[in-house]
Design a protein around this motif. Structure first.
Motif, PDB file in Angstrom:
ATOM      1  N   GLY A   1      -8.125   6.365  -0.317  1.00 59.77           N
ATOM      2  CA  GLY A   1      -9.098   5.881  -0.769  1.00 59.77           C
ATOM      3  C   GLY A   1     -10.241   5.909   1.103  1.00 59.77           C
ATOM      4  N   CYS A   2      -9.358   5.912   1.625  1.00 63.89           N
ATOM      5  CA  CYS A   2      -9.756   5.360   3.948  1.00 63.89           C
ATOM      6  C   CYS A   2     -10.476   6.281   4.195  1.00 63.89           C
ATOM      7  CB  CYS A   2      -9.353   4.524   3.984  1.00 63.89           C
ATOM      8  SG  CYS A   2      -8.581   5.203   5.261  1.00 63.89           S
ATOM      9  N   MET A   7      -1.003   6.284  -2.039  1.00 63.75           N
ATOM     10  CA  MET A   7      -2.019   7.309  -3.528  1.00 63.75           C
ATOM     11  C   MET A   7      -3.213   5.921  -3.652  1.00 63.75           C
ATOM     12  SD  MET A   7      -0.030   8.712  -5.264  1.00 63.75           S
ATOM     13  CE  MET A   7      -0.060   8.782  -7.105  1.00 63.75           C
ATOM     14  N   ASN A   8      -3.162   5.106  -3.070  1.00 67.96           N
ATOM     15  CA  ASN A   8      -4.244   3.990  -2.543  1.00 67.96           C
ATOM     16  C   ASN A   8      -4.869   3.871  -1.767  1.00 67.96           C
ATOM     17  OD1 ASN A   8      -2.614   2.364  -1.847  1.00 67.96           O
ATOM     18  ND2 ASN A   8      -3.189   0.706  -2.940  1.00 67.96           N
ATOM     19  N   ALA A   9      -4.015   3.960   0.335  1.00 67.48           N
ATOM     20  CA  ALA A   9      -4.377   4.301   0.773  1.00 67.48           C
ATOM     21  C   ALA A   9      -6.056   5.421   0.941  1.00 67.48           C
ATOM     22  CB  ALA A   9      -3.597   3.645   1.997  1.00 67.48           C
ATOM     23  N   HIS A  17      -4.012  -1.892   4.834  1.00 67.83           N
ATOM     24  CA  HIS A  17      -4.143  -1.679   3.484  1.00 67.83           C
ATOM     25  C   HIS A  17      -3.590  -2.044   3.158  1.00 67.83           C
ATOM     26  CE1 HIS A  17      -6.018   2.165   3.531  1.00 67.83           C
ATOM     27  NE2 HIS A  17      -5.869   2.343   4.876  1.00 67.83           N
ATOM     28  N   ASN A  18      -3.428  -2.457   1.563  1.00 67.53           N
ATOM     29  CA  ASN A  18      -2.297  -3.759   0.354  1.00 67.53           C
ATOM     30  C   ASN A  18      -1.884  -3.018  -0.143  1.00 67.53           C
ATOM     31  OD1 ASN A  18      -0.563  -5.614  -0.569  1.00 67.53           O
ATOM     32  ND2 ASN A  18      -1.813  -7.558   1.455  1.00 67.53           N
ATOM     33  N   ALA A  19      -1.160  -3.359  -1.970  1.00 66.50           N
ATOM     34  CA  ALA A  19      -1.086  -2.639  -3.026  1.00 66.50           C
ATOM     35  C   ALA A  19      -2.699  -2.920  -3.813  1.00 66.50           C
ATOM     36  CB  ALA A  19      -0.055  -2.993  -3.952  1.00 66.50           C
ATOM     37  N   SER A  20      -3.079  -1.928  -4.360  1.00 76.56           N
ATOM     38  CA  SER A  20      -4.133  -2.842  -5.870  1.00 76.56           C
ATOM     39  C   SER A  20      -3.514  -1.553  -7.319  1.00 76.56           C
ATOM     40  CB  SER A  20      -4.949  -1.183  -4.400  1.00 76.56           C
ATOM     41  OG  SER A  20      -5.014   0.363  -5.525  1.00 76.56           O
ATOM     42  N   ALA A  40       0.535  -1.226  -0.302  1.00 75.52           N
ATOM     43  CA  ALA A  40       0.163  -0.377  -0.112  1.00 75.52           C
ATOM     44  C   ALA A  40       0.713   1.397   0.261  1.00 75.52           C
ATOM     45  CB  ALA A  40      -0.860   0.083   1.227  1.00 75.52           C
ATOM     46  N   SER A  41       0.411   2.035  -0.538  1.00 71.09           N
ATOM     47  CA  SER A  41       1.283   3.284  -0.039  1.00 71.09           C
ATOM     48  C   SER A  41      -0.007   4.560  -0.142  1.00 71.09           C
ATOM     49  CB  SER A  41       1.711   3.779  -2.478  1.00 71.09           C
ATOM     50  OG  SER A  41       0.658   4.639  -2.743  1.00 71.09           O
ATOM     51  N   LEU A  94      -1.503   7.795   8.542  1.00 68.24           N
ATOM     52  CA  LEU A  94      -2.731   6.532   7.577  1.00 68.24           C
ATOM     53  C   LEU A  94      -1.821   5.025   7.396  1.00 68.24           C
ATOM     54  CD1 LEU A  94      -5.209   7.812   6.542  1.00 68.24           C
ATOM     55  CD2 LEU A  94      -4.509   6.983   4.067  1.00 68.24           C
ATOM     56  N   ASP A 149      -6.267  -3.540  -2.395  1.00 69.77           N
ATOM     57  CA  ASP A 149      -6.919  -2.611  -1.210  1.00 69.77           C
ATOM     58  C   ASP A 149      -8.401  -2.420  -1.075  1.00 69.77           C
ATOM     59  OD1 ASP A 149      -5.961  -0.418   0.736  1.00 69.77           O
ATOM     60  OD2 ASP A 149      -6.772   0.527   0.175  1.00 69.77           O
ATOM     61  N   ASN A 197      -1.730   1.577  -7.330  1.00 75.24           N
ATOM     62  CA  ASN A 197      -0.462   2.521  -7.362  1.00 75.24           C
ATOM     63  C   ASN A 197       0.251   1.381  -7.232  1.00 75.24           C
ATOM     64  OD1 ASN A 197      -1.103   0.412  -5.567  1.00 75.24           O
ATOM     65  ND2 ASN A 197       0.063   1.435  -3.903  1.00 75.24           N
ATOM     66  N   PHE A 246     -10.911  -0.255  -0.276  1.00 65.24           N
ATOM     67  CA  PHE A 246     -10.923   1.060  -0.689  1.00 65.24           C
ATOM     68  C   PHE A 246     -11.130   0.969  -2.057  1.00 65.24           C
ATOM     69  CE2 PHE A 246     -11.173   1.419   4.045  1.00 65.24           C
ATOM     70  CZ  PHE A 246     -12.906   2.521   4.159  1.00 65.24           C
TER      71      PHE A 246
END
Lengths: 288, 288
Positions: free
Chosen positions: A118-119, A114-116, B109-112, A111-112, A225, B84, B115, B86
């Protein structure tokens, strides 16, 4: 093999199982230490991984890439990056050097921001171009991020603002004297970013320029985050100037057009005095 | 507690250490099974986690949320999402229901794809709005994604195209007869997406409309990103129509303005016949 391994956003346990296995198998493990930080430091990671880490500052990554890649054709080397490995241009450069040297590489994603992000309640596919907000100095006050935010908003899109990080910075005086004395690290807060934006708004208003956002635009401040003590605060830009979200890292989101589901989700983290403003949005935003 | 846990993109080992610990501690574990897939199935995950998983299809998540949240105020329930948590609106709705029911939630979270797509060589902060490309039918051929791509390109930005997934779909006939017979799952390929885009380009050209992209626009097809056998192919839109990237999931990126470093990185995965085109770009793109 060169492993580029994302560490995610919170603490040592946010690495993936695959990433942890790779770390344990590598003969040298570098920790990139200038584009982002976790809520824990090098020592905590070393204990968790059971491995010594080599801190890789900007100088090492940009000028000492050969050192990092040394023998990576015959042994395994890991390069750890907070978030996902492709969050910063610098790491792409390391990949290129590996490819040119005939060294295989493998990416272990995570996760980074850039996508996290979203929460926070805003849908990722409603975001436009991401911008960076840099610390102003007395002589350098760039405003290009403001223009990009306005462009996104005009298209109805939200904007993720990545906030400036200064680590291992020298004063001009020390740099000129060749003294390797570094200033304490600085991380821009949501409050500081909101303040810079309001200064731009004020300047534009004074000079009669059109405003793409105002002090009343709904924004979301996020801090740490993905960590146990993460904070998400929704409020107007003016409200965020006076909010204290604690230790780094911070990021700021400027909303574009809000979908009703997004408003419902924003409510979860809205401060009491911000709620009123969000309620007002219900009746007006969706018709525009 | 409701845990929303991202599984990342590849296989069972792409879960984070924190996520795996949470899964093991939960009394019920749901696996969301309709917005994305890993390269391994439910059984492989169950073996890896040492836990039974309950498959959560669209009906269960959208209409049976109460069942998922049952007792989550007194016991721990996990909801596993590929990528991820979200990434899809549906899961935001589950969070809202939890909050309204007074149930605490935590996101791991995780990669999606949002990103991880950075590994194709294009910088994430040069991406504009993400679009979804849906399967056309005989009577429904939406083109809105094309317009968004053009808008991004006009601003110099790349576009991530998420490609359609159809799981548990009924034929209209079976639906009308109330027969719960489902069609085999379908996942749009890069080739199919490129073909639909070219059909739009041809229609616009025939009708004398302005073109925001052409068959020669440089694109990147990615398949099974983050897995051992991931494929990344750079070529013109026309070239991607005839490329076979293997099993799902696929995504497509339409480039905007290319930075020299991005071109260097794209080269790594460019097919021999695409290289020539990329070389041509060197001399022309950066002046425009």
């Amino acid at each position: 093999m060169l492993y580029l391994i994302g560490l995610g956003l919170g603490d040592a346990a946010d690495i993936t199982v695959k990433g942890l296995q790779a770390v344990k198998s590598c003969s040298r493990v570098y920790l990139e230490a200038y584009t982002s930080i976790l809520t824990v430091g090098k020592e905590a990671l070393e204990e968790y991984y059971g491995k010594q880490l080599i801190l890789a500052d900007r100088d090492l990554v940009e000028q000492g890439a050969d050192e990092i890649l040394k023998d990576a054709d015959v042994t395994d080397v890991a390069f750890l990056v907070v978030g996902d490995p492709f969050g910063a241009t610098t790491h792409s450069d390391l990949v290129l050097r590996a490819v040119n040297a005939g060294i295989q590489f493998k990416v272990i994603h995570n996760a980074s921001i850039m996508n996290a992000v979203g929460c926070c309640g805003l849908q990722l596919y409603n975001f436009g171009e991401t911008v960076s907000v840099v610390f102003w100095t007395e002589t350098w006050r760039p405003e290009s991020f403001y223009d990009k935010i306005c462009k996104n908003r005009a298209a109805g899109l939200h904007t993720l603002c990545l906030l400036d990080i200064k680590v291992k910075e020298q004063t001009i005086e020390n740099m000129m004297r060749g003294k390797k004395i570094y200033e304490p690290p600085r991380f821009m807060t949501v409050s500081q970013a909101a303040d810079q934006l309001i200064q731009i708004i004020n300047r534009k208003r004074d000079e009669g320029e059109e405003l793409g956002l105002t002090e009343d635009t709904v924004c979301v401040g996020v801090a740490r985050l993905g960590s146990e003590d993460q904070m998400i605060r929704t409020g107007t830009l003016r409200q965020l100037v006076s909010c204290d979200l604690g230790p780094p890292l911070h990021s700021l989101v400027i909303t574009g057009q809000l979908h009703p589901l997004e408003v419902d989700l924003l409510r979860i983290n809205a401060e009491p005095n911000a709620l009123q403003h969000l309620c007002m949005l219900d009746s007006s935003t969706f018709t525009s």
